[in-house]
Design a protein around this motif. Structure first.
Motif, PDB file in Angstrom:
ATOM      1  N   UNK A 359       6.707  -2.656  10.156  1.00  0.00           N
ATOM      2  CA  UNK A 359       7.351  -1.371   9.835  1.00  0.00           C
ATOM      3  C   UNK A 359       7.049  -0.867   8.422  1.00  0.00           C
ATOM      4  N   UNK A 360       6.163  -1.524   7.700  1.00  0.00           N
ATOM      5  CA  UNK A 360       5.785  -1.053   6.378  1.00  0.00           C
ATOM      6  C   UNK A 360       4.460  -0.271   6.450  1.00  0.00           C
ATOM      7  N   UNK A 361       4.181   0.524   5.415  1.00  0.00           N
ATOM      8  CA  UNK A 361       2.967   1.328   5.373  1.00  0.00           C
ATOM      9  C   UNK A 361       1.893   0.595   4.573  1.00  0.00           C
ATOM     10  N   UNK A 362       0.724   0.475   5.160  1.00  0.00           N
ATOM     11  CA  UNK A 362      -0.421  -0.153   4.509  1.00  0.00           C
ATOM     12  C   UNK A 362      -1.577   0.845   4.506  1.00  0.00           C
ATOM     13  N   UNK A 363      -2.678   0.453   3.886  1.00  0.00           N
ATOM     14  CA  UNK A 363      -3.852   1.322   3.797  1.00  0.00           C
ATOM     15  C   UNK A 363      -5.059   0.572   4.352  1.00  0.00           C
ATOM     16  N   UNK A 364      -5.765   1.212   5.262  1.00  0.00           N
ATOM     17  CA  UNK A 364      -6.956   0.603   5.864  1.00  0.00           C
ATOM     18  C   UNK A 364      -8.202   1.164   5.195  1.00  0.00           C
ATOM     19  N   UNK A 365      -9.075   0.273   4.734  1.00  0.00           N
ATOM     20  CA  UNK A 365     -10.380   0.655   4.193  1.00  0.00           C
ATOM     21  C   UNK A 365     -11.418   0.392   5.281  1.00  0.00           C
ATOM     22  N   UNK A 366     -12.037   1.460   5.770  1.00  0.00           N
ATOM     23  CA  UNK A 366     -12.867   1.377   6.966  1.00  0.00           C
ATOM     24  C   UNK A 366     -14.321   1.637   6.588  1.00  0.00           C
ATOM     25  N   UNK A 367     -15.180   0.662   6.867  1.00  0.00           N
ATOM     26  CA  UNK A 367     -16.621   0.818   6.682  1.00  0.00           C
ATOM     27  C   UNK A 367     -17.294   0.745   8.047  1.00  0.00           C
ATOM     28  N   UNK A 372     -10.657  -3.431   6.261  1.00  0.00           N
ATOM     29  CA  UNK A 372      -9.827  -4.162   5.310  1.00  0.00           C
ATOM     30  C   UNK A 372      -8.466  -3.491   5.225  1.00  0.00           C
ATOM     31  N   UNK A 373      -7.413  -4.297   5.190  1.00  0.00           N
ATOM     32  CA  UNK A 373      -6.063  -3.758   5.081  1.00  0.00           C
ATOM     33  C   UNK A 373      -5.526  -4.088   3.695  1.00  0.00           C
ATOM     34  N   UNK A 374      -5.050  -3.061   2.994  1.00  0.00           N
ATOM     35  CA  UNK A 374      -4.549  -3.194   1.627  1.00  0.00           C
ATOM     36  C   UNK A 374      -3.062  -2.873   1.591  1.00  0.00           C
ATOM     37  N   UNK A 375      -2.339  -3.617   0.772  1.00  0.00           N
ATOM     38  CA  UNK A 375      -0.915  -3.349   0.558  1.00  0.00           C
ATOM     39  C   UNK A 375      -0.604  -3.592  -0.909  1.00  0.00           C
ATOM     40  N   UNK A 376      -0.045  -2.580  -1.543  1.00  0.00           N
ATOM     41  CA  UNK A 376       0.293  -2.655  -2.976  1.00  0.00           C
ATOM     42  C   UNK A 376      -0.949  -2.991  -3.807  1.00  0.00           C
ATOM     43  N   UNK A 377      -2.092  -2.452  -3.400  1.00  0.00           N
ATOM     44  CA  UNK A 377      -3.329  -2.658  -4.152  1.00  0.00           C
ATOM     45  C   UNK A 377      -4.012  -3.981  -3.904  1.00  0.00           C
ATOM     46  N   UNK A 378      -3.454  -4.829  -3.016  1.00  0.00           N
ATOM     47  CA  UNK A 378      -4.035  -6.137  -2.731  1.00  0.00           C
ATOM     48  C   UNK A 378      -4.541  -6.185  -1.292  1.00  0.00           C
ATOM     49  N   UNK A 379      -5.678  -6.877  -1.095  1.00  0.00           N
ATOM     50  CA  UNK A 379      -6.193  -7.022   0.252  1.00  0.00           C
ATOM     51  C   UNK A 379      -5.415  -8.119   0.959  1.00  0.00           C
ATOM     52  N   UNK A 380      -4.827  -7.801   2.115  1.00  0.00           N
ATOM     53  CA  UNK A 380      -4.001  -8.760   2.849  1.00  0.00           C
ATOM     54  C   UNK A 380      -4.654  -9.197   4.149  1.00  0.00           C
ATOM     55  N   UNK A 381      -5.689  -8.476   4.593  1.00  0.00           N
ATOM     56  CA  UNK A 381      -6.362  -8.859   5.840  1.00  0.00           C
ATOM     57  C   UNK A 381      -7.730  -8.194   5.881  1.00  0.00           C
ATOM     58  N   UNK A 382      -8.645  -8.822   6.603  1.00  0.00           N
ATOM     59  CA  UNK A 382      -9.985  -8.278   6.788  1.00  0.00           C
ATOM     60  C   UNK A 382     -10.470  -8.650   8.183  1.00  0.00           C
TER      61      UNK A 382
END
Length: 522
Positions: A359-367, A372-382
């Motif tokens: 239920x939290x908002x994350x940011x996906x970096x898509x190439x 890559x999934x980022x949360x609070x400026x840190x990569x948490x999954x790839x």
């Protein structure tokens, strides 16, 4: 040197008022707006030349100037010429000034008559004004790179379907040398812009200090004359290369006149030549563009010495910053909300994230290859990017402990566990896994048996499984009932323990023949 006509009229009037009207020098100066010294100078020259007013009135301006300019101008020798194209080019180097170039000009022509600094600047100004308008801007070496897309497009035909796709032409021009790069992209999306920019920097072999695009929505989140806002992907690209990206002012094409001219040159010398050939891949089209680009950059300038290539090698290349060790991989960013199943959706596929972020908002970096999934400026999954829509990519470490434990069960693991207890348990577990259409449908029953082992112990479970198998009630509930009623502690009859249940013969048992129709009598 001839006196200007306006001044000559005042001189004639000055001499008339003195020689004919005999006014004082002071009154003549007041009447004509001259100083008394000027009036005195020309009256003395006319007297020394023996001129009177009747004679002066009959002379034209040139004759009067010849008579009154008694000290002829000094005879000028031929001054050392200025290499104006060289000066114009050198001014593009960082830190080079006109004063420095004038001093070098004087040093190089020591012993010869040279132009003074003011005349030097005037000649340079006149030369610059004779060039094209877009060349009047002073661009420092290695400072600015201008990028844009050409208006016309080229066609790329799919060889399998015959479908025609339009290829958009990305153009980049360095400010100081006008060195040009062009390539074809499928569109003008954010990825296309950034991929064109990264290919440009690789082609130049260096990084400029500033990149100047237009204000495309693919790069600029908020166009503004004073404080434009770049989107996340564009900002990350700029940080990777250590450069700045500053768009031109909205509706001010003159801010990027270099690339406007560059686009026109590419359209005339590349796109026009490629209007007839048929291309089946973007790779083939880009190879053709690269061949013509070599010729374009080698063409000599019309009003300047050298070519784009020679100016680039001399001016821009030494001033460019080095490329980073790793090339930038164009990527786009997408905000995502983590679903209750600890997955996010990207282009129809679902990727897992740590379950604590539900239920939290994350940011996906898509190439092109990774997500890559980022949360609070840190990569948490790839994850490796998957084109399968509606499918899931799940990492076991992202799951809660209970889910992970359930996922880790397999038929082989259940059978291995049953072997550690006994043959009867192994036989019953194998039956539970095979009696249903899919093994996973029997997992819950096997897990129930595992719970009974923790509650009653392995020995009692083995005995209960043997009794359940012997009486033909081969379910978890039957085993649980046997354990609950302590029937596992009673010995099995030998017949029951060794064979399946067999119906005994007895007079009270009718048997299957009883229900047959009696024979018909005639």
């Amino acid at each position: 040197m001839p006196t200007p006509r306006v001044a000559m009229r005042k001189i004639k009037e000055c001499l008339r008022l003195k020689l004919e009207c005999d006014l004082s020098h002071e009154r003549i100066a007041l009447a004509l707006g001259l100083s008394k010294g000027v009036v005195s100078k020309y009256v003395k020259r006319a007297t020394a030349a023996g001129l009177d007013w009747p004679g002066l009135s009959a002379m034209d301006d040139n004759a009067i100037a010849a008579q009154l300019c008694m000290s002829p101008p000094a005879v000028r020798g031929e001054r050392a010429p200025i290499d104006l194209p060289w000066v114009h080019r050198e001014l593009r180097r960082k830190g080079v000034t006109r004063q420095l170039l004038w001093q070098e000009y004087c040093d190089a022509n020591a012993g010869r008559l040279t132009y003074q600094y003011t005349q030097f600047c005037q000649h340079l100004h006149d030369y610059t004004a004779s060039l094209r308008r877009s060349m009047r801007q002073l661009h420092v070496a290695g400072e600015k790179l201008f990028i844009d897309y050409a208006g016309p497009t080229l066609g790329v035909v799919n060889p399998d379907t015959g479908e025609l796709q339009r290829a958009h032409i990305f153009v980049a021009v360095l400010g100081a040398s006008s060195f040009t790069y062009a390539c074809a992209t499928p569109g003008e999306t954010q990825i296309d812009w950034l991929r064109g920019l990264t290919q440009t920097l690789a082609f130049f072999g260096g990084v400029p200090a500033l990149v100047v695009p237009d204000n495309p929505r693919a790069l600029i989140t908020q166009p503004d004359r004073y404080e434009p806002v770049l989107n996340r992907a564009t900002q990350v690209c700029a940080e990777h290369y250590g450069m700045a990206i500053l768009p031109a002012r909205p509706r001010r094409p003159q801010d990027k006149a270099k690339v406007e001219v560059g686009v026109q040159v590419v359209e005339r010398w590349i796109l026009a030549r490629l209007r007839h050939p048929c291309f089946f891949t973007f790779s083939a089209l880009n190879h053709a563009i690269a061949d013509l680009l070599t010729d374009l950059n080698a063409r000599p300038f019309k009003k300047l010495d050298g070519s784009r290539r020679s100016w680039f090698e001399t001016i821009d290349r030494p001033a460019l910053m080095p490329l980073p060790a790793q090339p930038y991989e164009p990527a786009r960013f997408k905000p995502c909300k983590v679903n209750i199943d600890y997955h996010i959706e990207v282009d129809g596929h679902y990727y897992s994230v740590p379950h604590s972020l539900v239920r939290k908002t994350v940011e996906a970096r898509i190439t092109d290859t990774t997500v890559e999934i980022l949360h609070a400026g840190q990569r948490i999954a790839s994850h490796v990017r998957s084109p399968a829509r509606g499918r899931h990519t799940t990492v076991a470490d992202h799951m809660p402990a209970a889910h992970r434990a359930h996922r880790e069960w397999s038929p082989g693991r259940f059978l291995h566990w049953a072997d550690t207890i006994g043959a009867a348990t192994r036989q019953l577990v194998e039956h539970l896994l095979t009696e249903r259409p899919h093994p996973e449908m029997g997992y819950r029953s096997c897990l129930g048996l595992l719970a009974l082992a923790r509650q009653y112990g392995d020995d009692r479970l083995e005995a209960a499984c043997a009794r359940a198998w012997a009486i033909g009630s081969r379910t978890r509930k039957s085993v649980q009932s046997i354990l609950h009623n302590k029937l596992d502690q009673h010995p099995l009859p030998s017949a029951i323990a060794q064979t399946d249940w067999v119906t005994p013969d007895h007079v009270n048992l009718r048997g299957p023949t009883y229900y047959r129709d009696p024979p018909t009598t005639h």
